[in-house]
Motif scaffolding. Structure first.
Motif, PDB file in Angstrom:
ATOM      1  N   LEU A   1     -13.176 -17.928  24.269  1.00 28.59           N
ATOM      2  CA  LEU A   1     -13.330 -16.481  24.302  1.00 28.59           C
ATOM      3  C   LEU A   1     -12.045 -15.887  23.746  1.00 28.59           C
ATOM      4  CD1 LEU A   1     -14.795 -13.866  25.138  1.00 28.59           C
ATOM      5  CD2 LEU A   1     -13.692 -14.104  27.377  1.00 28.59           C
ATOM      6  N   LEU A   2     -12.184 -15.065  22.709  1.00 30.74           N
ATOM      7  CA  LEU A   2     -11.045 -14.410  22.085  1.00 30.74           C
ATOM      8  C   LEU A   2     -11.113 -12.914  22.364  1.00 30.74           C
ATOM      9  CD1 LEU A   2     -11.232 -15.900  18.449  1.00 30.74           C
ATOM     10  CD2 LEU A   2     -10.198 -16.920  20.463  1.00 30.74           C
ATOM     11  N   ARG A   3      -9.961 -12.316  22.585  1.00 27.27           N
ATOM     12  CA  ARG A   3      -9.869 -10.854  22.606  1.00 27.27           C
ATOM     13  C   ARG A   3      -9.112 -10.479  21.349  1.00 27.27           C
ATOM     14  NH1 ARG A   3      -6.564  -6.426  24.784  1.00 27.27           N
ATOM     15  NH2 ARG A   3      -5.064  -7.931  25.623  1.00 27.27           N
ATOM     16  N   VAL A   4      -9.790  -9.734  20.486  1.00 29.77           N
ATOM     17  CA  VAL A   4      -9.266  -9.406  19.165  1.00 29.77           C
ATOM     18  C   VAL A   4      -9.054  -7.895  19.083  1.00 29.77           C
ATOM     19  CG1 VAL A   4      -9.686  -9.570  16.674  1.00 29.77           C
ATOM     20  CG2 VAL A   4     -10.580 -11.347  18.212  1.00 29.77           C
TER      21      VAL A   4
ATOM     22  N   SER B   1     -20.078 -11.715  18.800  1.00 29.17           N
ATOM     23  CA  SER B   1     -19.065 -10.682  18.990  1.00 29.17           C
ATOM     24  C   SER B   1     -19.610  -9.535  19.824  1.00 29.17           C
ATOM     25  CB  SER B   1     -18.610 -10.131  17.629  1.00 29.17           C
ATOM     26  OG  SER B   1     -18.166 -11.176  16.800  1.00 29.17           O
ATOM     27  N   ASN B   2     -18.769  -9.075  20.751  1.00 28.55           N
ATOM     28  CA  ASN B   2     -19.087  -7.902  21.556  1.00 28.55           C
ATOM     29  C   ASN B   2     -17.971  -6.894  21.364  1.00 28.55           C
ATOM     30  OD1 ASN B   2     -20.083 -10.389  23.517  1.00 28.55           O
ATOM     31  ND2 ASN B   2     -21.530  -8.716  23.349  1.00 28.55           N
ATOM     32  N   PHE B   3     -18.325  -5.682  20.957  1.00 27.95           N
ATOM     33  CA  PHE B   3     -17.354  -4.616  20.778  1.00 27.95           C
ATOM     34  C   PHE B   3     -17.253  -3.822  22.067  1.00 27.95           C
ATOM     35  CE2 PHE B   3     -18.414  -5.836  16.579  1.00 27.95           C
ATOM     36  CZ  PHE B   3     -17.300  -5.569  15.810  1.00 27.95           C
ATOM     37  N   ALA B   4     -16.041  -3.587  22.521  1.00 29.26           N
ATOM     38  CA  ALA B   4     -15.836  -2.778  23.714  1.00 29.26           C
ATOM     39  C   ALA B   4     -16.158  -1.329  23.360  1.00 29.26           C
ATOM     40  CB  ALA B   4     -14.392  -2.901  24.197  1.00 29.26           C
TER      41      ALA B   4
ATOM     42  N   GLY C   1      -7.286   0.528  17.954  1.00 28.07           N
ATOM     43  CA  GLY C   1      -8.119   0.848  19.089  1.00 28.07           C
ATOM     44  C   GLY C   1      -9.427   0.115  19.236  1.00 28.07           C
ATOM     45  N   GLU C   2      -9.788  -0.746  18.300  1.00 27.82           N
ATOM     46  CA  GLU C   2     -11.034  -1.489  18.445  1.00 27.82           C
ATOM     47  C   GLU C   2     -10.753  -2.817  19.139  1.00 27.82           C
ATOM     48  OE1 GLU C   2     -14.032  -0.341  17.833  1.00 27.82           O
ATOM     49  OE2 GLU C   2     -13.286   1.490  16.908  1.00 27.82           O
ATOM     50  N   CYS C   3     -11.464  -3.063  20.225  1.00 26.12           N
ATOM     51  CA  CYS C   3     -11.322  -4.301  20.984  1.00 26.12           C
ATOM     52  C   CYS C   3     -12.626  -5.083  20.859  1.00 26.12           C
ATOM     53  CB  CYS C   3     -11.031  -3.970  22.448  1.00 26.12           C
ATOM     54  SG  CYS C   3     -10.964  -5.412  23.526  1.00 26.12           S
ATOM     55  N   VAL C   4     -12.508  -6.312  20.396  1.00 25.07           N
ATOM     56  CA  VAL C   4     -13.684  -7.159  20.198  1.00 25.07           C
ATOM     57  C   VAL C   4     -13.503  -8.433  21.009  1.00 25.07           C
ATOM     58  CG1 VAL C   4     -15.177  -8.279  18.503  1.00 25.07           C
ATOM     59  CG2 VAL C   4     -13.797  -6.296  17.817  1.00 25.07           C
TER      60      VAL C   4
END
Length: 162
Positions: free
Chosen positions: A109-112, A139-142, A66-69
């Motif tokens: 830009l990566l979505r991890v 890094s930006n955490f959603a 559930g963590e989107c970075v």
């Protein structure tokens, strides 16, 4: 090169984006064509690459991922070789769901997707910091998902929506 899509093709694509498990008969009924015509159009959309693949959307929280970075990556040295090494390495990382070459301050830009923040830290230590060249990463955490769509706006008129 983009394909020229007929109105029926667009209706097929819109319906499949809503439910890719439709049978050819159900799809034909939805778009107003015969099953044989629908099947031919569907095969053509697949063969020309308009339809890349069929898939199931899994809820990340329900699957404990559930963590989107969002990672903004800047290569400190720009060359075709460095970019190729980075792209090849990114493609092999399962937690990287999307990667885009972008304009602006970053190169990529990566979505991890990770289970926890500690897993993202491990991703940085085991992958990013092990690359054979230096990168800068922001890094930006959603914090909360506001909108998530996978369907392209095919039914919209050119120039935007209503």
């Amino acid at each position: 090169m983009s394909a020229v899509l007929s109105e029926i093709d667009i209706r097929i694509l819109v319906a499949l984006q809503e439910d890719s498990r439709l049978t050819v008969q159900e799809l034909a009924d939805r778009v107003g064509t015969s099953p044989s015509s629908c099947w031919r159009r569907l095969k053509s959309l697949e063969e020309t690459g308009v339809i890349r693949r069929y898939t199931a959307l899994v809820d990340p929280k329900a699957a404990s991922v559930g963590e989107c970075v969002f990672a903004h990556v800047t290569l400190d040295h720009h060359s075709a070789e460095t970019a190729a090494v980075f792209i090849d390495a990114v493609r092999r990382r399962p937690e990287v769901l999307e990667c885009y070459a972008v304009s602006g301050d970053a190169d990529y830009l990566l979505r991890v997707a990770v289970r926890a923040i500690a897993d993202y830290n491990r991703f940085l230590e085991e992958f990013v910091f092990q690359l054979p060249f230096q990168v800068r990463i922001r890094s930006n955490f959603a914090l909360k998902e506001i909108k998530f769509e996978t369907a392209l706006p095919l039914g919209m008129p050119p120039g935007g929506g209503a």
